[in-house]
Write an enzyme that holds these catalytic residues in place. Structure first.
Site, PDB file in Angstrom:
ATOM      1  N   HIS A  97       3.141   6.328  -5.337  1.00 56.62           N
ATOM      2  CA  HIS A  97       2.674   6.636  -6.700  1.00 56.62           C
ATOM      3  C   HIS A  97       1.836   7.924  -6.677  1.00 56.62           C
ATOM      4  O   HIS A  97       1.914   8.742  -7.591  1.00 56.62           O
ATOM      5  CB  HIS A  97       1.853   5.452  -7.210  1.00 56.62           C
ATOM      6  CG  HIS A  97       1.677   5.386  -8.686  1.00 56.62           C
ATOM      7  ND1 HIS A  97       0.783   4.525  -9.270  1.00 56.62           N
ATOM      8  CD2 HIS A  97       2.245   6.066  -9.709  1.00 56.62           C
ATOM      9  CE1 HIS A  97       0.836   4.680 -10.590  1.00 56.62           C
ATOM     10  NE2 HIS A  97       1.711   5.608 -10.875  1.00 56.62           N
ATOM     11  N   GLU A 155       0.839  -1.211   0.000  1.00 59.26           N
ATOM     12  CA  GLU A 155       0.000   0.000   0.000  1.00 59.26           C
ATOM     13  C   GLU A 155       0.868   1.253   0.000  1.00 59.26           C
ATOM     14  O   GLU A 155       0.513   2.269  -0.598  1.00 59.26           O
ATOM     15  CB  GLU A 155      -0.953  -0.001   1.198  1.00 59.26           C
ATOM     16  CG  GLU A 155      -1.972  -1.134   1.183  1.00 59.26           C
ATOM     17  CD  GLU A 155      -2.710  -1.287  -0.142  1.00 59.26           C
ATOM     18  OE1 GLU A 155      -2.923  -0.275  -0.837  1.00 59.26           O
ATOM     19  OE2 GLU A 155      -3.057  -2.433  -0.499  1.00 59.26           O
TER      20      GLU A 155
END
Ligand SMILES: [Zn+2]
Length: 696
Positions: free
Chosen positions: A488, A482
């Site tokens: 990202h 995660e």
């Protein structure tokens, strides 16, 4: 300052005020469930007026007056939606759920209204036709393409009668998918196994009992409580000596969504499949999978099936041989040799202990949550120069949520990171990343930088007050996964919101997350961060070696569970017809039989609670994406091995530039090639799963 409402007046609704909070976080403490519907009504209205203004612009369409402006519209609505849907996932209530049931179809209708706006689409269409002559940079070209495709795929080109039907279908799907997710949560919250004496917790190590006592305390029960949270179920199935109780928990876990009554998801799944099929047909696609995959790296269902079949055969063979070892062990203990799905983890743990000489209980003390969080931050620092600084004075929506400021190597603010780690009854199961705000350089009147606010949700079993929460190795892997998604979002560096962060093609989105898991397994990272919670001693080399030696252990089982779910997903979304009496459970059973599903393994997710597919459309005909991304990730990580350093600065710089920062501003195949210098090979993925050759 208040945002003006439709009638020009001001409002005291906190959702519509300027958020003068640290980092512009939502004013969590001031917002109640009653504030959402009036605020959504205003935000939708504001958005409509923004759209009408673009469409009515007397000037000829330009990228600036149409696409760039469109990219900036709806920010009030987005701010509200991010908040609302993050909370309905992480900290919901019956009041919020009721609002969600009403809001979801309204938002779907609004979305259809935008994408079927003829004058707006006409401007986008004109620009798209002249795209080569507009003097656009690469990101602008990509953004124009993406928006044009979004409109086409949302029905912009359909004749009016079909548009009306299409909008109805989308609204009904929004209702059904919302209800599907709420039903799973209700079935999970409605179950508890209370263990009252030694005979009932036989076999459970202290960490499982502690988590169960904590769950009991949170529910006002004096005893150990096993919930349907994965962080309870999996350890229980792994350790409980009570076969009857394992069976009971396993059946409860795998029958979520499959109980007659108000939470029955079977009719919902059927209707969702039927409507998706209709949606695809309106677009002229043979099936929903065809429609969905047209915008993916995989392109076509056949390419997905081909990839899944490449792992299915070897994985089944491996699972069969794994089962033989489990049966032999059971026989040696004078226990029933037929391994059922509630037995597999139990005997696998015993075999692992014999074969690799370690068990979960030995490993967990070296994986306290705080240290593993620090490990993830440290890897982000060594790779990308990021610094995470906790802001304990900043409060989020629950006291357990920790807030961090994220700074770059130049000291500038990169983003804000919220870490929400523990299972709660009002939180959906699983682990996921979300955003409260998305990065862009297209804020305000155009150039303003918008700094992202990212959240990571996990469902770890919380330790008792004052005790450290200890993770399993799998939990730590989830934490890193995660966090990879989080990076990202945080590292995104694009101009337009449309291509920001995780808003990429779905079979690319698991690349940054799965790739990041690799750093957890690096021996030097483990030596530095995996330290005993009490003695602070680093994890012994021998234990690291044993962890490494066991990396292929039970991978047949894991791969079959995953691939079976992915194959059933593809089969369900390529159906030629979905009749009124279609039975999802019978369908699933028939498919598993057709693939040759080995006995005693089970699926990661069965259709009645398969939230990836039915609690939204994000992973519908898309459960395969983890494997697709794994091909990229396994191949990509070898770039570090080739450089001889898991933190090689040049490889890390390319990784940041082409993968973690570029969002969807680059075509994904090109982005990967730019990072790796070539297209990916499949062998590293097969090797990583132990499917290329038998190695243990
Ligand atoms: Zn993921």
């Amino acid at each position: 300052m208040a945002i003006p409402t439709a009638d020009g007046g001001a409002t005291d609704n906190p959702l519509l005020q300027q958020w003068d909070t640290p980092y512009g976080l939502p004013p969590f403490g001031a917002v109640g469930p009653e504030h959402y519907e009036p605020a959504f009504a205003v935000a939708v209205d504001v958005h409509r007026r923004e759209i009408e203004a673009i469409a009515a612009d007397p000037a000829a369409p330009t990228f600036g007056n149409t696409i760039a402006v469109f990219d900036r519209t709806g920010r009030l609505l987005a701010r509200l939606s991010h908040l609302f849907f993050n909370l309905t996932s992480s900290e919901t209530s019956s009041a919020l759920q009721a609002v969600e049931m009403r809001i979801a179809p309204l938002l779907a209708a609004h979305d259809s209204w935008i994408h079927m706006h003829r004058a707006l689409f006409a401007r986008i269409e004109q620009l798209h036709e002249r795209r080569a002559d507009l003097g656009l940079n690469a990101e602008q070209q990509r953004v124009l393409e993406r928006y044009h495709t979004d409109f086409e795929r949302a029905g912009a080109r359909l004749p009016p009668a079909q548009q009306r039907r299409y909008a109805d279908v989308m609204q009904r799907l929004a209702e059904l998918t919302t209800r599907f997710g709420q039903n799973v949560l209700a079935d999970e919250a409605g179950y508890r196994l209370v263990l009252r004496d030694e005979s009932e917790w036989a076999g459970l190590p202290e960490f499982v009992r502690a988590a169960a006592r904590q769950a009991g305390a949170e529910r006002g029960i004096d005893g150990c409580v096993i919930t349907l949270s994965r962080s309870h179920v999996v350890p229980f199935l792994t350790f409980s000596d009570r076969r009857d109780l394992r069976e009971q928990v396993y059946r409860a876990w795998t029958s979520r969504g499959e109980h007659a009554g108000p939470t029955d998801n079977r009719p919902l799944a059927r209707e969702i499949l039927a409507l998706r099929r209709e949606q695809a047909r309106l677009h002229g696609h043979a099936s929903y999978a065809d429609y969905s995959l047209a915008e993916s790296m995989a392109r076509r269902p056949a390419n997905v099936t081909e990839l899944l079949e490449q792992v299915w055969g070897p994985a089944v063979a491996r699972a069969e041989s794994e089962r033989e070892a489990l049966e032999a062990l059971a026989l040696s203990r004078d226990e029933p040799a037929r391994i059922e799905a509630w037995d597999w983890r139990y005997y696998a743990e015993k075999v692992r202990k014999v074969r690799f000489d370690f068990d979960e209980a030995q490993v967990k003390p070296y994986f306290p949550l705080d240290r593993m969080t620090a490990a993830a931050f440290d890897c982000a620092s060594r790779l990308f120069g990021l610094k995470f600084v906790e802001q304990p004075q900043v409060k989020a929506y629950h006291p357990d949520v920790r807030v961090y400021e994220v700074r770059g190597s130049d000291g500038g603010l990169v983003g804000v990171f919220l870490h929400d780690n523990f299972a709660r009854p009002a939180k959906r199961s699983g682990a996921w990343m979300g955003s409260y705000r998305v990065q862009s350089r297209n804020g305000g009147d155009g150039a303003a930088v918008v700094v992202p606010i990212v959240v990571n949700n996990n469902n770890f079993a919380k330790a008792a007050h004052g005790e450290p929460t200890l993770l399993s190795f799998d939990d730590a892997r989830t934490l890193f996964h995660e966090f990879g998604h989080g990076l990202h979002g945080l590292l995104s560096s694009v101009t337009y919101e449309r291509v920001s962060g995780t808003n990429v093609l779905r079979d690319f989105v698991e690349l940054p997350s799965q790739l990041f898991e690799h750093w957890l397994t690096e021996p030097e990272v483990l030596k530095r961060h995996a330290r005993h919670y009490a003695t602070h001693e680093p994890i012994p080399d021998a234990l690291v070696e044993r962890l490494h030696a066991a990396r292929f252990f039970n991978q047949g089982y894991e791969t079959v569970r995953y691939a079976a779910s992915a194959l059933v997903d593809m089969a369900a979304h390529t159906l030629a017809s979905v009749e009124a009496d279609f039975d999802v459970v019978a369908f699933e059973r028939a498919q598993l039989e057709r693939f040759g599903m080995p006995h005693g393994v089970g699926m990661n997710h069965r259709l009645p609670h398969f939230q990836h597919l039915f609690a939204g459309s994000g992973y519908a005909a898309g459960y395969y994406v983890y494997l697709w991304a794994e091909v990229l990730e396994a191949d990509g990580y070898e770039a570090f091995a080739e450089a001889g350093d898991p933190f090689d600065p040049e490889v890390a710089a390319r990784l940041r530039r082409f993968i973690y920062s570029s969002g969807d501003s680059l075509e994904p195949t090109e982005a990967y090639r730019a990072f790796r210098g070539r297209t990916p090979h499949i062998e590293p993925m097969l090797r990583q799963r132990g499917l290329l050759e038998v190695e243990d």
